[in-house]
Design a protein around this motif. Structure first.
Motif, PDB file in Angstrom:
ATOM      1  N   ARG A  12       0.723  -1.076   0.025  1.00  0.00           N
ATOM      2  CA  ARG A  12       0.066   0.028  -0.086  1.00  0.00           C
ATOM      3  C   ARG A  12       0.980   1.140  -0.171  1.00  0.00           C
ATOM      4  O   ARG A  12       1.756   1.404  -0.828  1.00  0.00           O
ATOM      5  CB  ARG A  12      -1.084  -0.053   1.205  1.00  0.00           C
ATOM      6  N   ASN A  32      -5.111  11.435   9.107  1.00  0.00           N
ATOM      7  CA  ASN A  32      -5.918  10.614   8.209  1.00  0.00           C
ATOM      8  C   ASN A  32      -5.022  10.256   7.199  1.00  0.00           C
ATOM      9  O   ASN A  32      -4.191  11.011   6.653  1.00  0.00           O
ATOM     10  CB  ASN A  32      -7.161  11.420   7.682  1.00  0.00           C
ATOM     11  N   GLN A  34      -2.402   8.254   6.744  1.00  0.00           N
ATOM     12  CA  GLN A  34      -1.140   8.068   6.862  1.00  0.00           C
ATOM     13  C   GLN A  34      -0.765   6.674   6.852  1.00  0.00           C
ATOM     14  O   GLN A  34       0.639   6.502   6.777  1.00  0.00           O
ATOM     15  CB  GLN A  34      -0.655   8.366   8.243  1.00  0.00           C
ATOM     16  N   GLY A  35      -1.356   5.734   6.856  1.00  0.00           N
ATOM     17  CA  GLY A  35      -1.207   4.241   6.757  1.00  0.00           C
ATOM     18  C   GLY A  35      -1.276   3.665   8.239  1.00  0.00           C
ATOM     19  O   GLY A  35      -0.710   2.404   8.249  1.00  0.00           O
ATOM     20  N   ARG A  53     -10.238  -5.840   4.507  1.00  0.00           N
ATOM     21  CA  ARG A  53     -10.895  -4.783   3.830  1.00  0.00           C
ATOM     22  C   ARG A  53     -11.164  -4.919   2.204  1.00  0.00           C
ATOM     23  O   ARG A  53     -11.924  -4.312   1.606  1.00  0.00           O
ATOM     24  CB  ARG A  53     -10.007  -3.432   3.676  1.00  0.00           C
ATOM     25  N   GLU A  59      -4.857  -5.199  -4.858  1.00  0.00           N
ATOM     26  CA  GLU A  59      -5.019  -3.705  -4.240  1.00  0.00           C
ATOM     27  C   GLU A  59      -3.949  -3.366  -3.118  1.00  0.00           C
ATOM     28  O   GLU A  59      -3.709  -2.441  -2.889  1.00  0.00           O
ATOM     29  CB  GLU A  59      -6.410  -3.349  -3.797  1.00  0.00           C
ATOM     30  N   ILE A  61      -0.615  -4.163  -3.299  1.00  0.00           N
ATOM     31  CA  ILE A  61       0.527  -3.858  -3.812  1.00  0.00           C
ATOM     32  C   ILE A  61       0.522  -2.400  -4.301  1.00  0.00           C
ATOM     33  O   ILE A  61      -0.379  -1.794  -4.628  1.00  0.00           O
ATOM     34  CB  ILE A  61       0.557  -4.619  -5.321  1.00  0.00           C
TER      35      ILE A  61
HETATM   36  N1  LIG Z   1      -1.999   0.192  -3.345  1.00  0.00           N
HETATM   37  C1  LIG Z   1      -1.737   1.462  -2.669  1.00  0.00           C
HETATM   38  N2  LIG Z   1      -0.719   2.047  -3.272  1.00  0.00           N
HETATM   39  C2  LIG Z   1      -0.191   3.323  -2.593  1.00  0.00           C
HETATM   40  N3  LIG Z   1      -0.811   3.794  -1.582  1.00  0.00           N
HETATM   41  C3  LIG Z   1      -2.224   3.257  -1.276  1.00  0.00           C
HETATM   42  C4  LIG Z   1      -2.657   2.085  -1.770  1.00  0.00           C
HETATM   43  N4  LIG Z   1      -3.710   1.673  -1.061  1.00  0.00           N
HETATM   44  C5  LIG Z   1      -3.918   2.585  -0.289  1.00  0.00           C
HETATM   45  N5  LIG Z   1      -3.009   3.708  -0.461  1.00  0.00           N
HETATM   46  C6  LIG Z   1      -3.104   4.834   0.490  1.00  0.00           C
HETATM   47  O1  LIG Z   1      -3.456   4.661   1.718  1.00  0.00           O
HETATM   48  C7  LIG Z   1      -3.908   5.582   2.248  1.00  0.00           C
HETATM   49  C8  LIG Z   1      -4.706   5.046   3.374  1.00  0.00           C
HETATM   50  O2  LIG Z   1      -4.159   4.423   4.293  1.00  0.00           O
HETATM   51  P1  LIG Z   1      -4.894   4.185   5.736  1.00  0.00           P
HETATM   52  O3  LIG Z   1      -6.244   3.621   5.481  1.00  0.00           O
HETATM   53  O4  LIG Z   1      -3.998   3.231   6.331  1.00  0.00           O
HETATM   54  O5  LIG Z   1      -4.841   5.442   6.635  1.00  0.00           O
HETATM   55  P2  LIG Z   1      -5.112   5.725   8.238  1.00  0.00           P
HETATM   56  O6  LIG Z   1      -3.725   6.097   8.582  1.00  0.00           O
HETATM   57  O7  LIG Z   1      -5.657   4.513   8.843  1.00  0.00           O
HETATM   58  O8  LIG Z   1      -6.114   6.957   7.982  1.00  0.00           O
HETATM   59  P3  LIG Z   1      -7.334   7.045   9.096  1.00  0.00           P
HETATM   60  O9  LIG Z   1      -7.073   7.957  10.108  1.00  0.00           O
HETATM   61  O10 LIG Z   1      -8.213   8.083   7.979  1.00  0.00           O
HETATM   62  O11 LIG Z   1      -8.166   5.838   9.174  1.00  0.00           O
HETATM   63  C9  LIG Z   1      -4.863   6.112   1.110  1.00  0.00           C
HETATM   64  O12 LIG Z   1      -4.903   7.556   1.500  1.00  0.00           O
HETATM   65  C10 LIG Z   1      -3.955   5.823  -0.001  1.00  0.00           C
HETATM   66  O13 LIG Z   1      -3.571   6.867  -0.894  1.00  0.00           O
END
Ligand SMILES: Nc1ncnc2c1ncn2[C@@H]1O[C@H](COP(=O)(O)OP(=O)(O)OP(=O)(O)O)[C@@H](O)[C@H]1O
Ligand SMILES: [Mg+2]
Length: 327
Positions: A12, A32, A34-35, A53, A59, A61
């Protein structure tokens, strides 16, 4: 059971991450997108080889890359071992202790994880398929042999469906062949049902107590595993094969017309009741959320009972919908 470290490559939004984890609690804080969820998802993947999810592995990768790699070091009371899962367009490659695992079922459950995620509410509110996925994933984690039985079941189901579809309306329909196929199918269906009903029973027993506690003795939770037809009585497992045979005999024309297998664990469902009322329709958002929490907490206890250790817990923003008492 502990996860000592995790390494992500092209997963991701992570190009490359190496994270050492301390004993005890780890808290991820960030804005939000950030991963945070991506990291929890990767750990969940290492446990059950599937994302919570998405059903589309591709998805996971990182965009523009051709593979994703998740590696982790697991620590149990007596052992420490590495796990690795690579996803590419060719599929999944799993390694336990650096050794390729030909079957994913021999990899699943080497890391036990219970994940609390916002999507879990769908276990109550969503379509039956999501509840079956919940049972299959969680049961597979504690009983890897179940996954092999399930795979065999789905293979037989596919075969039976194919035959119904291709020959159901044809004069070439071979009754004898179909009967043999149906017998094999029924035998396997009964096995899958046996595992699932036992699992649901164990889970219900524990979840009921937990729900009572969380709701301050207010909610009486009951859970039932529902057969795809009322004539299939899952309490009487020794008579189930006969019940299936009778049901298929009575509905053969319908199956031929529709070209699908109408009854079996692939159409079963799970129901949750609060004080006898279906929680899917009458439970408040908070009550539904509490049921999910009770289920997950029950699973933790179940894994402890079955495996002798507690699983790794992953919590993704789950308490936000509960009132102070339930939190
Ligand atoms: N296959 C992918 N390749 C690159 N980036 C990706 C991929 N899939 C998702 N993302 C990125 O990951 C981000 C989402 O990360 P994540 O869901 O972990 O956020 P979070 O830190 O949990 O945020 P929140 O606080 O909103 O829940 C998205 O904004 C998206 O841009
Ligand atoms: Mg998130």
């Amino acid at each position: 059971m502990k996860l000592k470290s995790i390494h992500l490559s092209h997963y991701r939004n992570y190009s490359n991450l190496q994270l050492e984890l301390n004993d005890g609690l780890t808290i991820l804080v960030g804005n939000n997108a950030q991963g945070k969820t991506n990291l929890l998802e990767a750990i969940f993947l290492l446990s059950v080889t599937k994302s919570h999810r998405t059903n589309h592995d591709q998805e996971l990768i990182q965009w523009g890359q051709d593979f994703a790699l998740v590696e982790g070091q697991v620590q149990t009371e007596n052992y420490s071992y590495p796990l690795s899962l690579q996803i590419s367009s060719k599929g999944k490659q799993a390694k336990f202790n650096y050794i390729d695992q030909a079957k994913l079922s021999s990899f699943i459950g080497k890391l036990n994880v219970i994940l609390f995620a916002p999507e879990d509410l769908q276990i109550i509110k969503g379509a039956p398929g999501l509840r079956r996925k919940f049972i299959d994933t969680e049961l597979g984690q504690s009983h890897p042999v179940y996954l092999q039985e399930l795979l065999t079941y789905h293979r037989l189901l596919k075969q039976r469906n194919r035959y119904l579809k291709d020959y159901g309306r044809s004069t070439k329909f071979d009754d004898l062949y179909f009967e043999v196929l149906s017998q094999q199918f029924i035998e396997q269906a009964v096995k899958v049902i046996g595992y699932r009903t036992k699992f649901v029973q164990d889970l219900a027993r524990l979840a009921q107590e937990i729900q009572e506690e969380l709701s301050g003795q207010k909610d009486q939770l009951t859970i039932s595993y529902d057969a795809s037809h009322s004539r299939l009585n899952y309490q009487e497992i020794d008579q189930l094969a006969q019940a299936f045979t009778d049901l298929f005999a009575a509905n053969q024309q319908r199956e031929k017309d529709q070209g699908v297998t109408l009854y079996g664990p692939h159409r079963d469902d799970l129901s949750f009741y609060l004080d006898g009322k279906p929680a899917q329709f009458f439970g408040s958002q908070g009550q539904q959320r509490t049921i999910v929490l009770s289920l997950k907490l029950a699973e933790i206890e179940l894994i402890k009972e079955l495996k002798g250790h507690y699983p790794v817990l992953l919590l993704d923003d789950v308490l936000s919908e509960l009132d102070a008492h339930r939190q």
